[in-house]
Design a protein around this motif. Structure first.
Motif, PDB file in Angstrom:
ATOM      1  N   THR A   1       0.840  -1.202   0.000  1.00 28.15           N
ATOM      2  CA  THR A   1       0.000   0.000   0.000  1.00 28.15           C
ATOM      3  C   THR A   1       0.871   1.246   0.000  1.00 28.15           C
ATOM      4  O   THR A   1       0.601   2.210  -0.727  1.00 28.15           O
ATOM      5  CB  THR A   1      -0.940   0.001   1.223  1.00 28.15           C
ATOM      6  N   PHE A   2       1.923   1.228   0.795  1.00 29.96           N
ATOM      7  CA  PHE A   2       2.848   2.361   0.835  1.00 29.96           C
ATOM      8  C   PHE A   2       3.429   2.613  -0.557  1.00 29.96           C
ATOM      9  O   PHE A   2       3.429   3.752  -1.039  1.00 29.96           O
ATOM     10  CB  PHE A   2       3.971   2.082   1.846  1.00 29.96           C
ATOM     11  N   SER A   3       3.927   1.569  -1.215  1.00 31.32           N
ATOM     12  CA  SER A   3       4.547   1.704  -2.538  1.00 31.32           C
ATOM     13  C   SER A   3       3.545   2.208  -3.576  1.00 31.32           C
ATOM     14  O   SER A   3       3.869   3.087  -4.386  1.00 31.32           O
ATOM     15  CB  SER A   3       5.131   0.372  -3.003  1.00 31.32           C
ATOM     16  N   THR A   4       2.350   1.651  -3.544  1.00 29.88           N
ATOM     17  CA  THR A   4       1.319   2.068  -4.498  1.00 29.88           C
ATOM     18  C   THR A   4       0.960   3.533  -4.303  1.00 29.88           C
ATOM     19  O   THR A   4       0.825   4.291  -5.273  1.00 29.88           O
ATOM     20  CB  THR A   4       0.060   1.184  -4.338  1.00 29.88           C
ATOM     21  N   THR A   5       0.827   3.942  -3.068  1.00 27.86           N
ATOM     22  CA  THR A   5       0.485   5.331  -2.767  1.00 27.86           C
ATOM     23  C   THR A   5       1.609   6.280  -3.189  1.00 27.86           C
ATOM     24  O   THR A   5       1.355   7.338  -3.775  1.00 27.86           O
ATOM     25  CB  THR A   5       0.174   5.491  -1.267  1.00 27.86           C
TER      26      THR A   5
ATOM     27  N   ALA B   1      12.188   1.296  18.498  1.00 23.52           N
ATOM     28  CA  ALA B   1      12.747   0.212  17.690  1.00 23.52           C
ATOM     29  C   ALA B   1      11.672  -0.656  17.041  1.00 23.52           C
ATOM     30  O   ALA B   1      11.897  -1.245  15.983  1.00 23.52           O
ATOM     31  CB  ALA B   1      13.677  -0.651  18.538  1.00 23.52           C
ATOM     32  N   SER B   2      10.495  -0.708  17.638  1.00 27.42           N
ATOM     33  CA  SER B   2       9.423  -1.527  17.064  1.00 27.42           C
ATOM     34  C   SER B   2       8.982  -1.019  15.692  1.00 27.42           C
ATOM     35  O   SER B   2       8.363  -1.743  14.921  1.00 27.42           O
ATOM     36  CB  SER B   2       8.222  -1.577  18.008  1.00 27.42           C
ATOM     37  N   LEU B   3       9.320   0.226  15.367  1.00 26.54           N
ATOM     38  CA  LEU B   3       8.968   0.783  14.058  1.00 26.54           C
ATOM     39  C   LEU B   3       9.975   0.416  12.970  1.00 26.54           C
ATOM     40  O   LEU B   3       9.701   0.593  11.789  1.00 26.54           O
ATOM     41  CB  LEU B   3       8.857   2.306  14.146  1.00 26.54           C
ATOM     42  N   ALA B   4      11.131  -0.102  13.345  1.00 29.03           N
ATOM     43  CA  ALA B   4      12.206  -0.374  12.387  1.00 29.03           C
ATOM     44  C   ALA B   4      11.788  -1.287  11.235  1.00 29.03           C
ATOM     45  O   ALA B   4      12.135  -1.006  10.082  1.00 29.03           O
ATOM     46  CB  ALA B   4      13.434  -0.924  13.095  1.00 29.03           C
ATOM     47  N   PRO B   5      11.049  -2.371  11.474  1.00 23.64           N
ATOM     48  CA  PRO B   5      10.648  -3.189  10.318  1.00 23.64           C
ATOM     49  C   PRO B   5       9.837  -2.402   9.283  1.00 23.64           C
ATOM     50  O   PRO B   5       9.977  -2.624   8.085  1.00 23.64           O
ATOM     51  CB  PRO B   5       9.802  -4.303  10.943  1.00 23.64           C
ATOM     52  N   PHE B   6       9.029  -1.481   9.758  1.00 22.33           N
ATOM     53  CA  PHE B   6       8.230  -0.668   8.835  1.00 22.33           C
ATOM     54  C   PHE B   6       9.098   0.362   8.126  1.00 22.33           C
ATOM     55  O   PHE B   6       9.042   0.490   6.902  1.00 22.33           O
ATOM     56  CB  PHE B   6       7.090   0.026   9.583  1.00 22.33           C
TER      57      PHE B   6
ATOM     58  N   SER C   1      11.648   2.288   3.357  1.00 24.96           N
ATOM     59  CA  SER C   1      12.846   2.832   2.715  1.00 24.96           C
ATOM     60  C   SER C   1      13.293   1.962   1.554  1.00 24.96           C
ATOM     61  O   SER C   1      13.718   2.473   0.511  1.00 24.96           O
ATOM     62  CB  SER C   1      13.969   3.013   3.741  1.00 24.96           C
ATOM     63  N   ASP C   2      13.199   0.640   1.698  1.00 23.28           N
ATOM     64  CA  ASP C   2      13.528  -0.256   0.581  1.00 23.28           C
ATOM     65  C   ASP C   2      12.608   0.014  -0.608  1.00 23.28           C
ATOM     66  O   ASP C   2      13.055   0.040  -1.760  1.00 23.28           O
ATOM     67  CB  ASP C   2      13.414  -1.721   1.001  1.00 23.28           C
ATOM     68  N   SER C   3      11.328   0.234  -0.337  1.00 32.16           N
ATOM     69  CA  SER C   3      10.373   0.547  -1.405  1.00 32.16           C
ATOM     70  C   SER C   3      10.704   1.872  -2.072  1.00 32.16           C
ATOM     71  O   SER C   3      10.602   2.014  -3.295  1.00 32.16           O
ATOM     72  CB  SER C   3       8.950   0.605  -0.850  1.00 32.16           C
ATOM     73  N   ILE C   4      11.098   2.840  -1.284  1.00 29.10           N
ATOM     74  CA  ILE C   4      11.466   4.150  -1.826  1.00 29.10           C
ATOM     75  C   ILE C   4      12.669   4.014  -2.748  1.00 29.10           C
ATOM     76  O   ILE C   4      12.700   4.585  -3.845  1.00 29.10           O
ATOM     77  CB  ILE C   4      11.734   5.151  -0.684  1.00 29.10           C
ATOM     78  N   ARG C   5      13.659   3.232  -2.330  1.00 30.66           N
ATOM     79  CA  ARG C   5      14.841   3.007  -3.178  1.00 30.66           C
ATOM     80  C   ARG C   5      14.436   2.351  -4.497  1.00 30.66           C
ATOM     81  O   ARG C   5      14.923   2.722  -5.571  1.00 30.66           O
ATOM     82  CB  ARG C   5      15.864   2.141  -2.448  1.00 30.66           C
ATOM     83  N   GLU C   6      13.573   1.351  -4.419  1.00 28.72           N
ATOM     84  CA  GLU C   6      13.116   0.643  -5.610  1.00 28.72           C
ATOM     85  C   GLU C   6      12.367   1.589  -6.554  1.00 28.72           C
ATOM     86  O   GLU C   6      12.604   1.584  -7.760  1.00 28.72           O
ATOM     87  CB  GLU C   6      12.208  -0.523  -5.209  1.00 28.72           C
ATOM     88  N   LEU C   7      11.479   2.408  -6.014  1.00 27.01           N
ATOM     89  CA  LEU C   7      10.732   3.341  -6.851  1.00 27.01           C
ATOM     90  C   LEU C   7      11.638   4.402  -7.455  1.00 27.01           C
ATOM     91  O   LEU C   7      11.405   4.856  -8.581  1.00 27.01           O
ATOM     92  CB  LEU C   7       9.597   3.985  -6.049  1.00 27.01           C
ATOM     93  N   ALA C   8      12.681   4.794  -6.741  1.00 27.95           N
ATOM     94  CA  ALA C   8      13.637   5.746  -7.293  1.00 27.95           C
ATOM     95  C   ALA C   8      14.292   5.166  -8.546  1.00 27.95           C
ATOM     96  O   ALA C   8      14.401   5.848  -9.575  1.00 27.95           O
ATOM     97  CB  ALA C   8      14.699   6.116  -6.260  1.00 27.95           C
ATOM     98  N   VAL C   9      14.678   3.907  -8.477  1.00 29.21           N
ATOM     99  CA  VAL C   9      15.307   3.256  -9.634  1.00 29.21           C
ATOM    100  C   VAL C   9      14.288   3.081 -10.763  1.00 29.21           C
ATOM    101  O   VAL C   9      14.559   3.436 -11.913  1.00 29.21           O
ATOM    102  CB  VAL C   9      15.913   1.889  -9.221  1.00 29.21           C
ATOM    103  N   LEU C  10      13.122   2.545 -10.448  1.00 29.36           N
ATOM    104  CA  LEU C  10      12.100   2.276 -11.470  1.00 29.36           C
ATOM    105  C   LEU C  10      11.637   3.540 -12.180  1.00 29.36           C
ATOM    106  O   LEU C  10      11.279   3.505 -13.354  1.00 29.36           O
ATOM    107  CB  LEU C  10      10.898   1.567 -10.857  1.00 29.36           C
TER     108      LEU C  10
ATOM    109  N   VAL D   1      18.461   9.118   3.269  1.00 30.42           N
ATOM    110  CA  VAL D   1      18.597   9.596   4.640  1.00 30.42           C
ATOM    111  C   VAL D   1      18.901   8.435   5.579  1.00 30.42           C
ATOM    112  O   VAL D   1      19.762   8.538   6.458  1.00 30.42           O
ATOM    113  CB  VAL D   1      17.319  10.344   5.074  1.00 30.42           C
ATOM    114  N   GLN D   2      18.224   7.320   5.390  1.00 31.00           N
ATOM    115  CA  GLN D   2      18.432   6.157   6.256  1.00 31.00           C
ATOM    116  C   GLN D   2      19.895   5.719   6.225  1.00 31.00           C
ATOM    117  O   GLN D   2      20.521   5.535   7.271  1.00 31.00           O
ATOM    118  CB  GLN D   2      17.529   5.005   5.840  1.00 31.00           C
ATOM    119  N   ALA D   3      20.443   5.569   5.046  1.00 28.43           N
ATOM    120  CA  ALA D   3      21.839   5.127   4.922  1.00 28.43           C
ATOM    121  C   ALA D   3      22.791   6.145   5.545  1.00 28.43           C
ATOM    122  O   ALA D   3      23.762   5.765   6.209  1.00 28.43           O
ATOM    123  CB  ALA D   3      22.190   4.892   3.459  1.00 28.43           C
TER     124      ALA D   3
END
Length: 114
Positions: free
Chosen positions: A10-14, A42-47, A52-61, A69-71
């Motif tokens: 849902t995050f990626s689609t949005t 820390a409980s938010l880290a998986p999200f 952030s992984d989705s953001i990286r993927e969409l940047a490439v696509l 920022v995360q890195a």
């Protein structure tokens, strides 16, 4: 802490919709990953990691500039429990050093950095 979390799909689609609308309106688009949460949240880290992984993927696509920022935060402060990039005790917002790091990453993504 009350946070509304959505699944990564849902995050990626949005985000893709926002990219499409921005481009259709002739806007330039730069995407940025999410700063990692401190140990207090820390409980938010998986999200945040997944988003952030989705953001990286969409940047490439979408051939978009990426401000990772995360890195940058993890590189500068791998031990988040004592990271000086965050204000404590709330642990959600960066202090001046953190905002300076975000500005540097954004400047580079916009083509103005080294």
């Amino acid at each position: 802490l009350s946070v509304h979390l959505v699944d990564t799909s849902t995050f990626s689609t949005t985000l893709q919709t926002a990219i499409n609308v921005s481009r259709a309106e002739g806007k330039g688009v730069v995407v940025a990953t999410i700063a990692p949460p401190t140990q207090l949240h820390a409980s938010l880290a998986p999200f945040t990691n997944s988003y952030s992984d989705s953001i990286r993927e969409l940047a490439v696509l979408n051939s978009l500039p990426l401000a990772d920022v995360q890195a940058a935060f993890v590189t500068a402060c791998p031990l988040l429990s004592v990271c000086s990039y965050y204000n404590l005790p709330e642990g959600l917002h960066p202090n001046t050093l953190g905002y300076d790091a975000i500005a540097e990453v954004m400047l580079t993504a916009l083509g103005g950095g080294n």
